[in-house]
Design an enzyme around this catalytic site. Sequence first.
Site, short mmCIF file in Angstrom:
data_model
loop_
_atom_site.label_atom_id
_atom_site.label_comp_id
_atom_site.label_asym_id
_atom_site.label_seq_id
_atom_site.Cartn_x
_atom_site.Cartn_y
_atom_site.Cartn_z
CG HIS A 1 -4.01 -2.85 3.24
ND1 HIS A 1 -2.81 -2.74 3.94
CD2 HIS A 1 -4.38 -1.57 2.93
CE1 HIS A 1 -2.48 -1.47 4.05
NE2 HIS A 1 -3.40 -0.74 3.46
CB SER B 1 -7.83 0.92 3.31
OG SER B 1 -8.16 1.99 4.17
CE LYS C 1 -9.96 5.16 3.40
NZ LYS C 1 -10.08 5.25 4.87
CB CYS D 1 -0.98 -0.03 1.17
SG CYS D 1 -2.39 1.10 0.92
CD GLU E 1 -1.54 -5.88 4.95
OE1 GLU E 1 -1.59 -4.69 5.31
OE2 GLU E 1 -1.60 -6.24 3.75
#
Length: 310
Positions: free
Chosen positions: A233, A192, A163, A142, A235
Amino acid sequence: MPVKVNSQLPAVKQLEADNIFVMDEDRANQQDIRTLKILVVNLMPRKMVTESQILALLSNTPLQINVDFLQMTSHKSKNITQNHLDTFYKRFDEIETEFYDGMIVTGAPVENLAFEAVDYWDELKDLLDWSRSHVYSTLHICWGAQAGLYARYGIPKHKLSQKLWGVYQQSVENPKHVLFRGFDDEFFSPHSRSTENFSVELPQDFDILSVGDKTGLSIAAKKNLREVYSFGHLEYDRLTLDFEYQRDKANGESEQIPEHYYPHDDPSQTPKMNWSSAASLFFSNWLNYAVYQDTPYDLRKLAKYEYYNL
């Protein structure tokens, strides 16, 4: 994969509760093999959560890994005690003469700042310069991916009109690429972020590995796999986006609901998780094909023979 870390790290208890094998130092020292050395540059504010997420994903192959966490000494963390950092994290001057098979640079909630305005930017740039001769393969995540491209190549990030927040379908652009061995044609990944990078701005020696209709560029890598850039993301655990949503709502920052995350877009329901297998496979492929298969047995050769190719 047995992950070797300080046995007192709080994340260890959570990992053991989730039936994830974490090897203590005494047992690891009795094994006559060379462990992979991985450095995790944890820039996320909830460091203990990220520790658990990363360690869980490093535990899925039959190799032994020694994990070091690195702190940015030029930054004062607000969500973790300095005692935790001093106990479980190393400073750059402690690892400057070390060599690592792999390094992970996490995301950070600073994407709306200019890179140079981030208080630890100079320290991070120095770390990335050092990694050229001391790390075999680096996985950037990211904002860590955007920072890596800017620091290494001067490639800018671009502001999104809104966003990008939720779980999105991604393509596998090259199913035969080693990082996507075992993948289906499409997979899901959380995102994100409020900024993006453009594929057309990447250097010619890069492969574009995954894109999405909504996310744009998702995963890219240098052809020699010395650098891997993931703009999502993978993870994240099931509740990470929920925590961010509840936090932002409580702070009056935004009530935007993460897309394709809650059943029926209802935040009162338990979020869906449909990226776990893709995350596990991606991290395992990175460890196996970008790190383990090619890294020299004697890591000092990274500097001696200039393994890093510009």
